[in-house]
Write a protein that holds these residues in place. Structure first.
Motif, short mmCIF file in Angstrom:
data_model
loop_
_atom_site.label_atom_id
_atom_site.label_comp_id
_atom_site.label_asym_id
_atom_site.label_seq_id
_atom_site.Cartn_x
_atom_site.Cartn_y
_atom_site.Cartn_z
N ALA A 136 17.70 -2.13 4.40
CA ALA A 136 19.26 -1.91 4.83
C ALA A 136 19.70 -1.32 3.64
CB ALA A 136 20.21 -2.62 5.50
N THR A 137 19.67 -2.15 2.55
CA THR A 137 20.23 -1.98 1.27
C THR A 137 19.63 -0.40 0.61
OG1 THR A 137 20.71 -4.22 1.01
CG2 THR A 137 20.84 -2.68 -1.18
N ALA A 138 18.25 -0.43 0.69
CA ALA A 138 17.65 0.85 0.18
C ALA A 138 18.22 2.09 0.80
CB ALA A 138 16.30 0.46 0.22
N SER A 139 18.27 2.01 2.07
CA SER A 139 18.66 3.10 3.09
C SER A 139 20.11 3.55 2.63
CB SER A 139 18.34 2.84 4.49
OG SER A 139 18.77 4.05 5.23
N ALA A 140 20.99 2.54 2.70
CA ALA A 140 22.26 2.76 2.36
C ALA A 140 22.59 3.55 0.84
CB ALA A 140 23.33 1.67 2.49
#
Length: 220
Positions: A136-140
């Motif tokens: 989720a962090t990488a995608s955001a």
């Protein structure tokens, strides 16, 4: 002397075979590690491309009916925040669902296998499971990086036409770069990859600009 001479080639062959057997797993590990890194990089490039195209298209749509820079910048910032949150939540839910499925599979295999062996396998398999928070962090983050490009391009330009031109120009250069990185990771033709990404971005911006201009001029 003849017997020792005959043994020498055999020992050399055994040593060579052992070295080859020890080198093969390393090559497989390097190939697997590169494949995993390439998948993450490709996902990051796609996320950044999504952030760029969606934010630039949104800003072009607002610019079709409003000429002040404040409206474009606020809409671009809102698109950045909303898109990053949406990407993070969607990726978190998706990866968490995948994690639940894989954990259930590990549990079923543990019930079929022996207790000691299954505990060892479970620990090694858990290390390779996907991390929902990390995904989720990488995608955001990737989406935000892409969205920042057209937003920064329009932030310090007051002239309406120049501002629209800068958004299109900066977005086009970034799309070419994303297409080139995607071609390198996918080992595909550079020209076709860059052309597809650039044409897709232009098409999204043109459709958003045109439809918003049409609705704005009709007084809806």
């Amino acid at each position: 002397m003849a017997l020792s001479d005959a043994k020498l080639p055999i020992s050399m062959v055994v040593d060579v075979d052992q070295r080859q057997m020890s080198e093969e797993p390393k090559e497989e590990e390097e190939e697997l590690d590169y494949s995993q890194r390439a998948q993450w990089l490709r996902a990051a490039v796609l996320g950044a491309n999504d952030g760029l195209v969606s934010t630039a298209s949104l800003m072009m749509g607002v610019g079709a009916v409003r000429q002040d820079s404040k409206a474009m910048i606020i809409s671009g910032f809102a698109g950045l925040v909303a898109g990053a949150c949406s990407m993070a939540i969607g990726e978190f839910v998706s990866v968490y669902s995948q994690l639940d499925i894989e954990m259930a599979q590990i549990k079923r295999e543990k019930e079929r296998a022996g207790a000691i062996e299954s505990n060892i396998n479970e620990e090694s398999e858990k290390e390779s499971l996907p991390n929902p928070i990390q995904a989720a962090t990488a995608s955001a983050l990737a989406f935000s990086i892409g969205a920042m490009m057209p937003l920064l391009a329009a932030s310090f330009i007051k002239d309406y036409k120049v501002r629209l031109g800068m958004v299109v120009g900066v977005s086009s250069l970034a799309l070419l770069a994303f297409g080139a990185v995607g071609a390198v990771l996918g080992k595909g033709p550079m020209g076709k990859s860059c052309g597809r990404v650039l044409f897709g971005g232009w098409l999204a911006m043109a459709i958003t600009f045109g439809l918003t201009k049409l609705i704005g001029s009709s007084g809806l």
